[in-house]
Every structure is written in structure tokens, then in C-alpha cells.
Design a protein around this motif. Sequence first.
Motif, PDB file in Angstrom:
ATOM      1  N   MET A 363       0.850  -1.191   0.000  1.00 21.96           N
ATOM      2  CA  MET A 363       0.000   0.000   0.000  1.00 21.96           C
ATOM      3  C   MET A 363       0.886   1.241   0.000  1.00 21.96           C
ATOM      4  SD  MET A 363      -1.486   2.632   1.940  1.00 21.96           S
ATOM      5  CE  MET A 363      -1.404   2.166   3.660  1.00 21.96           C
ATOM      6  N   PHE A 364       0.579   2.161  -0.907  1.00 19.32           N
ATOM      7  CA  PHE A 364       1.337   3.406  -1.022  1.00 19.32           C
ATOM      8  C   PHE A 364       0.390   4.565  -0.774  1.00 19.32           C
ATOM      9  CE2 PHE A 364       2.937   7.032  -3.471  1.00 19.32           C
ATOM     10  CZ  PHE A 364       4.220   7.146  -2.944  1.00 19.32           C
ATOM     11  N   ALA A 365       0.729   5.404   0.231  1.00 19.20           N
ATOM     12  CA  ALA A 365      -0.162   6.502   0.619  1.00 19.20           C
ATOM     13  C   ALA A 365       0.640   7.775   0.857  1.00 19.20           C
ATOM     14  CB  ALA A 365      -0.952   6.137   1.859  1.00 19.20           C
ATOM     15  N   PRO A 366       0.571   8.744  -0.049  1.00 16.21           N
ATOM     16  CA  PRO A 366       1.170  10.059   0.232  1.00 16.21           C
ATOM     17  C   PRO A 366       0.296  10.845   1.198  1.00 16.21           C
ATOM     18  CG  PRO A 366       0.133  10.062  -1.925  1.00 16.21           C
ATOM     19  CD  PRO A 366       0.010   8.661  -1.402  1.00 16.21           C
ATOM     20  N   PHE A 367       0.913  11.812   1.901  1.00 17.35           N
ATOM     21  CA  PHE A 367       0.167  12.610   2.863  1.00 17.35           C
ATOM     22  C   PHE A 367       0.784  14.003   2.956  1.00 17.35           C
ATOM     23  CE2 PHE A 367       3.766  11.400   5.401  1.00 17.35           C
ATOM     24  CZ  PHE A 367       3.947  12.441   6.304  1.00 17.35           C
ATOM     25  N   ILE A 368       0.009  14.914   3.514  1.00 17.58           N
ATOM     26  CA  ILE A 368       0.487  16.258   3.819  1.00 17.58           C
ATOM     27  C   ILE A 368      -0.162  16.717   5.121  1.00 17.58           C
ATOM     28  CG2 ILE A 368      -1.306  17.401   2.426  1.00 17.58           C
ATOM     29  CD1 ILE A 368       0.867  19.521   1.743  1.00 17.58           C
ATOM     30  N   ARG A 369       0.592  17.441   5.951  1.00 15.09           N
ATOM     31  CA  ARG A 369       0.075  17.870   7.255  1.00 15.09           C
ATOM     32  C   ARG A 369       0.548  19.295   7.551  1.00 15.09           C
ATOM     33  NH1 ARG A 369       1.760  13.751  10.266  1.00 15.09           N
ATOM     34  NH2 ARG A 369       3.796  14.639  10.772  1.00 15.09           N
ATOM     35  N   TYR A 370      -0.365  20.097   8.075  1.00 13.87           N
ATOM     36  CA  TYR A 370      -0.022  21.443   8.532  1.00 13.87           C
ATOM     37  C   TYR A 370      -0.301  21.526  10.027  1.00 13.87           C
ATOM     38  CZ  TYR A 370      -0.169  26.452   9.409  1.00 13.87           C
ATOM     39  OH  TYR A 370       0.069  27.707   9.935  1.00 13.87           O
ATOM     40  N   GLU A 371       0.670  22.076  10.775  1.00 12.90           N
ATOM     41  CA  GLU A 371       0.534  22.214  12.228  1.00 12.90           C
ATOM     42  C   GLU A 371       0.856  23.633  12.662  1.00 12.90           C
ATOM     43  OE1 GLU A 371       2.104  18.731  14.554  1.00 12.90           O
ATOM     44  OE2 GLU A 371       3.173  18.355  12.671  1.00 12.90           O
ATOM     45  N   ARG A 372       0.153  24.071  13.677  1.00 10.51           N
ATOM     46  CA  ARG A 372       0.412  25.367  14.297  1.00 10.51           C
ATOM     47  C   ARG A 372       0.314  25.172  15.808  1.00 10.51           C
ATOM     48  NH1 ARG A 372      -0.171  30.439  11.641  1.00 10.51           N
ATOM     49  NH2 ARG A 372       0.039  32.209  13.054  1.00 10.51           N
ATOM     50  N   PHE A 373       1.353  25.541  16.527  1.00 11.81           N
ATOM     51  CA  PHE A 373       1.361  25.274  17.968  1.00 11.81           C
ATOM     52  C   PHE A 373       2.260  26.278  18.675  1.00 11.81           C
ATOM     53  CE2 PHE A 373       4.619  22.892  15.869  1.00 11.81           C
ATOM     54  CZ  PHE A 373       5.715  22.850  16.716  1.00 11.81           C
ATOM     55  N   ASN A 374       2.000  26.411  19.976  1.00 15.69           N
ATOM     56  CA  ASN A 374       2.760  27.351  20.791  1.00 15.69           C
ATOM     57  C   ASN A 374       2.862  26.784  22.203  1.00 15.69           C
ATOM     58  OD1 ASN A 374       3.715  29.598  22.304  1.00 15.69           O
ATOM     59  ND2 ASN A 374       2.863  31.006  20.785  1.00 15.69           N
ATOM     60  N   THR A 375       4.072  26.539  22.644  1.00 17.94           N
ATOM     61  CA  THR A 375       4.288  25.940  23.963  1.00 17.94           C
ATOM     62  C   THR A 375       4.298  26.979  25.083  1.00 17.94           C
ATOM     63  OG1 THR A 375       6.675  26.032  23.615  1.00 17.94           O
ATOM     64  CG2 THR A 375       5.547  23.985  23.012  1.00 17.94           C
ATOM     65  N   ALA A 376       4.182  28.261  24.734  1.00 16.29           N
ATOM     66  CA  ALA A 376       4.087  29.330  25.749  1.00 16.29           C
ATOM     67  C   ALA A 376       3.309  30.485  25.143  1.00 16.29           C
ATOM     68  CB  ALA A 376       5.464  29.786  26.203  1.00 16.29           C
ATOM     69  N   THR A 398       4.545  19.208   6.774  1.00 16.70           N
ATOM     70  CA  THR A 398       5.185  17.908   6.578  1.00 16.70           C
ATOM     71  C   THR A 398       4.504  17.214   5.412  1.00 16.70           C
ATOM     72  OG1 THR A 398       5.603  17.722   8.962  1.00 16.70           O
ATOM     73  CG2 THR A 398       5.821  15.717   7.656  1.00 16.70           C
ATOM     74  N   ALA A 399       5.306  16.778   4.430  1.00 15.22           N
ATOM     75  CA  ALA A 399       4.781  16.066   3.269  1.00 15.22           C
ATOM     76  C   ALA A 399       5.645  14.838   3.020  1.00 15.22           C
ATOM     77  CB  ALA A 399       4.766  16.957   2.039  1.00 15.22           C
ATOM     78  N   GLY A 400       5.023  13.738   2.693  1.00 14.23           N
ATOM     79  CA  GLY A 400       5.778  12.517   2.448  1.00 14.23           C
ATOM     80  C   GLY A 400       4.859  11.373   2.106  1.00 14.23           C
ATOM     81  N   PHE A 401       5.300  10.151   2.405  1.00 16.14           N
ATOM     82  CA  PHE A 401       4.482   8.979   2.094  1.00 16.14           C
ATOM     83  C   PHE A 401       4.773   7.851   3.064  1.00 16.14           C
ATOM     84  CE2 PHE A 401       8.351   8.380  -0.442  1.00 16.14           C
ATOM     85  CZ  PHE A 401       8.716   7.078  -0.112  1.00 16.14           C
ATOM     86  N   ASN A 402       3.788   6.967   3.208  1.00 16.43           N
ATOM     87  CA  ASN A 402       3.928   5.679   3.877  1.00 16.43           C
ATOM     88  C   ASN A 402       3.806   4.593   2.820  1.00 16.43           C
ATOM     89  OD1 ASN A 402       3.915   7.150   6.254  1.00 16.43           O
ATOM     90  ND2 ASN A 402       2.421   5.835   7.279  1.00 16.43           N
ATOM     91  N   PHE A 403       4.712   3.624   2.843  1.00 18.69           N
ATOM     92  CA  PHE A 403       4.684   2.524   1.879  1.00 18.69           C
ATOM     93  C   PHE A 403       4.725   1.211   2.655  1.00 18.69           C
ATOM     94  CE2 PHE A 403       7.167  -0.023  -1.478  1.00 18.69           C
ATOM     95  CZ  PHE A 403       5.989  -0.501  -2.032  1.00 18.69           C
ATOM     96  N   ALA A 413       8.992   8.166   4.272  1.00 13.52           N
ATOM     97  CA  ALA A 413       9.872   9.269   3.904  1.00 13.52           C
ATOM     98  C   ALA A 413       9.068  10.551   3.981  1.00 13.52           C
ATOM     99  CB  ALA A 413      10.439   9.081   2.496  1.00 13.52           C
ATOM    100  N   ASP A 414       9.681  11.647   4.435  1.00 13.20           N
ATOM    101  CA  ASP A 414       8.985  12.927   4.473  1.00 13.20           C
ATOM    102  C   ASP A 414       9.985  14.077   4.492  1.00 13.20           C
ATOM    103  OD1 ASP A 414       9.823  13.462   7.180  1.00 13.20           O
ATOM    104  OD2 ASP A 414       8.136  12.293   7.934  1.00 13.20           O
ATOM    105  N   TYR A 415       9.454  15.259   4.229  1.00 12.36           N
ATOM    106  CA  TYR A 415      10.238  16.486   4.323  1.00 12.36           C
ATOM    107  C   TYR A 415       9.462  17.443   5.221  1.00 12.36           C
ATOM    108  CZ  TYR A 415      13.286  20.357   3.120  1.00 12.36           C
ATOM    109  OH  TYR A 415      14.196  21.390   3.194  1.00 12.36           O
ATOM    110  N   VAL A 416      10.147  18.032   6.205  1.00  8.13           N
ATOM    111  CA  VAL A 416       9.510  18.911   7.188  1.00  8.13           C
ATOM    112  C   VAL A 416      10.040  20.324   7.011  1.00  8.13           C
ATOM    113  CG1 VAL A 416       9.074  19.318   9.630  1.00  8.13           C
ATOM    114  CG2 VAL A 416       9.374  16.972   8.800  1.00  8.13           C
ATOM    115  N   MET A 417       9.121  21.273   6.830  1.00 10.42           N
ATOM    116  CA  MET A 417       9.473  22.688   6.719  1.00 10.42           C
ATOM    117  C   MET A 417       8.927  23.410   7.940  1.00 10.42           C
ATOM    118  SD  MET A 417       8.679  23.350   2.668  1.00 10.42           S
ATOM    119  CE  MET A 417       7.020  22.682   2.807  1.00 10.42           C
ATOM    120  N   LEU A 418       9.789  24.115   8.655  1.00 13.93           N
ATOM    121  CA  LEU A 418       9.435  24.756   9.915  1.00 13.93           C
ATOM    122  C   LEU A 418       9.582  26.260   9.832  1.00 13.93           C
ATOM    123  CD1 LEU A 418      11.438  22.117  11.815  1.00 13.93           C
ATOM    124  CD2 LEU A 418       9.049  22.540  12.369  1.00 13.93           C
ATOM    125  N   LYS A 419       8.701  26.950  10.556  1.00 16.92           N
ATOM    126  CA  LYS A 419       8.734  28.408  10.610  1.00 16.92           C
ATOM    127  C   LYS A 419       8.663  28.839  12.072  1.00 16.92           C
ATOM    128  CE  LYS A 419       6.446  32.530   8.713  1.00 16.92           C
ATOM    129  NZ  LYS A 419       5.305  33.033   7.904  1.00 16.92           N
TER     130      LYS A 419
END
Length: 435
Positions: A363-376, A398-403, A413-419
Motif C-alpha cells: 500500500m502506497f499513501a502520500p500525505f500532507i500535514r499542517y501544524e500550528r502550535f505554541n508551547t508558551a 510535513t509532506a511525504g508517504f507511507n509505503f 519518507a517525508d520532508y519537514v518545513m518549519l517556521k
Amino acid sequence: MSTTLCSLSRSPLAVAITMILACGLMSSTAHAATQEELEAQVKNMEQQIQEMKTQLEQLKQQQAAQTPSQSNTAVSQPAPATVQSGPTFFGYGELNYSHPKDNSANTTADLARFVIGVGYEFDDKTHLNSELELEHAVSSASDPGEIEVEQAYIDHDLGHGMYAKAGLFLIPSGLLNENHEPTRYYGVFRNFVETSIIPTTWREGGVAIQSNSTNGLRVDAGLTTGFDLSKWDFGSADGQGEGHDSPLGSIHQELALAHAKDLSGFVALNYTGINDLKLGGSLFTGGASQGQLNTSSEITLWETHARWTPGNADISALYAHGHISSTTPVNTPMIGSVTLIPENFFGWYVQGAYRLWHKDSYMFAPFIRYERFNTASRYASLPINLTPAILPDQQAWTAGFNFNIADGVVLKADYVMLKHSDISDRFDLGLGYQF
């Protein structure tokens, strides 16, 4: 002759003899024997059958004399103990490779987790569930690894969809905490919100009740140990959550000589009565001073979540918010420290995945996720205008896939971009399994 045959028909052996007799009669007829000859043969067979019956009756009497009856055995001997099946084993593990974009010298390869679980059925209603986890391959005073009991509790079926448990167990908070095996989430690492805001893997010691109704509603409620605010490290960031602070992750106790003066309670609702849809939320609250501070602080964490899986799609969302009360008396003596205790923290994410290709166990499943968080996201006011500035919201794509290459084995595999983060964007590879 008919009277004799009817009496013989009461036993299987007699039926067989009767069949032999019939065959003998047919054989005699086939040879065109006279009536007198047939009658003589039948009379001879009846005599033989009577002798066999006498011998069988004698054998039965001899056997009865040698073997006690079933009823006598039941009275004279205690009932045998229930035979238990042996323990069952299960587990999971994950390996990862992480390459920061701006600092290749910090590239790491890690056996992040190796978990062995043992279950045992004492009877059809009472079970043991336990897990032992080794993190980062090697555990010693000079190594980064850690050995810990992730779960150890007794579960008892009360009937009518009700279950009770006692021991060390996972808190039913969010989508990930109870379902944290690498085959059950997208991405090489667990998401930031359910790591930094909701600690992972979050477990407490206590007692709980679970109710499962036929309409798809699950209700959990329990009384457990809680957090210990005196464990807060004012000198450095916590370092949990893949390099991000985790306010609650730094002060949870994991039932290791846990201070238990202040207990906590939780309730969680999850509804799956609509096809392909899961809706839920949870609330955890309780004291956190544990008799170690000169104030009475409480911690409350609540969250709500949804997951929709129509066809090959998989869409989920979660929001979590935490609050720590009475932090001013604790922070005031520590003014000037690197990390003061926040009053509020929050996080949310949305995620979409699609099962693009599926054949047999592949099974091959690409995905994408957006997160926004603040610890203080807020600090309680401190004297003489020394209240720290709130942190900017951190954002992560975060964008990548599960195989899946087999049932229970996944490549990732995934690539994470942080701001607004103190760590670099990164490329990750992972291997996970569950059995």
C-alpha cells in the motif's frame, strides 16, 4: 426371528450383526436353498448372536467393576483447575534517519524504539497487558537510551460493554497516544502537536472504567496520578518533541516513585457510530504541586479531534489546549531563568492522506500535514513588568508517504518545513513494524 432382530437393534453392534444376517439370507437365497435349509441357517445364526450378546454383557460388567462411574468421580475428586493458555507476545519498533537541511553535521540515524509486549489471560474476563520499551538502542549512564515500562495494567470485563482496569495505562487523549505504533500514523516522526502539547507516550497510574455502547459511543473515565510541577527545569528547554519544548512532557512522572499527594481525573468520549467517521474529545485535570511547592497549582489539558476515512482518503484534525494555574508564585523567584512556566499552551493540525495504490499487502499513501502550535502562548503576570514575552506560534508543513510492504511493516519518507522554530528543515527516512 423378528422379535430377536428388534431387540438387537438397540445397539450399533446389533445393527451390524443384523446386516450380516441379512447378507447371509440373501446369499442363501442366491444359491436357491430350500425352505428347510434356510430355517436351519437362521436358527444357527440366532444361537450365535445370543452367545455374542452374553459375552458382551459379561465384558460390560467387568469394565464397570474396574472403572469408577462418572458421577462417583465427580463427587470423590475435586474439579480440575481451568487450563490457562500461555502468555502472548506482541511489539513494535522504529528506525529513522534525519538529515537537517542547514546543518548536515547533525544528521542522525537511530533505533528510536524497540518495544516488547506481554499479555496473559487469567480467565476469559481478566487480562494482563504490559509493554517494555527501549529507546535509542543503548541505555546506560553514558548513553542516550532509556528503558521504561510503557504499560502494565489488569483489564477486567464487567459485562454489557463495560471494562475496568488498574495499573499503568495510556491516557485516552487525542488520536495518537493510544495508537502510537509506527504503522498507525503518517510521517517518520510523531506529529508536533501530539508530542509538544499532548505528551507522548503519556501514561499514568490509576484506575479507569470504559463503556462501549452498541451505537458506537465509547466513554472512558478514571482517577490517576498527575504531573509534578516541581520537576520543571528553569535552566534549559525541555528538548522533547523532536527538538521543541513540551511543557507537560517535562513534568510527567511515568509512575516512577511518582508523587501522588495530588491526584488527577480524566474523561474521554469517542463516537464511531457513523461509517468512516470518528469524533471525540478528552479532558484531563488535577493538582500539580504534589506538596513540593509553596502554592497550589492545577493543570488542565483538553482536546477535540476528528478523523474521516471515506474510500481511499484519510482526513484528520485535532485541537489541544493546556493551562497551568498559579504559576506566578513559582516563577517569581526564578525571574531571569531561561525557561519560565507558561500559563497557557495550545496546538492544532489538519492532515490529509490518500491510498494511491494498493495490491495484496502493498500500500502506497502520500500525505500532507499542517501544524500550528505554541508551547508558551501566555505567561501569568510577574511583578515589576518582568513577565516574559509570549513565544511566536510555530508552524510546520510535513509532506511525504507511507509505503506498506507487508502487513505490519512500513517504509516512510517525508520532508519537514518549519517556521519560527529553532531547528532546521529536514529530510527523514523511517522503517517501522508492528506484530
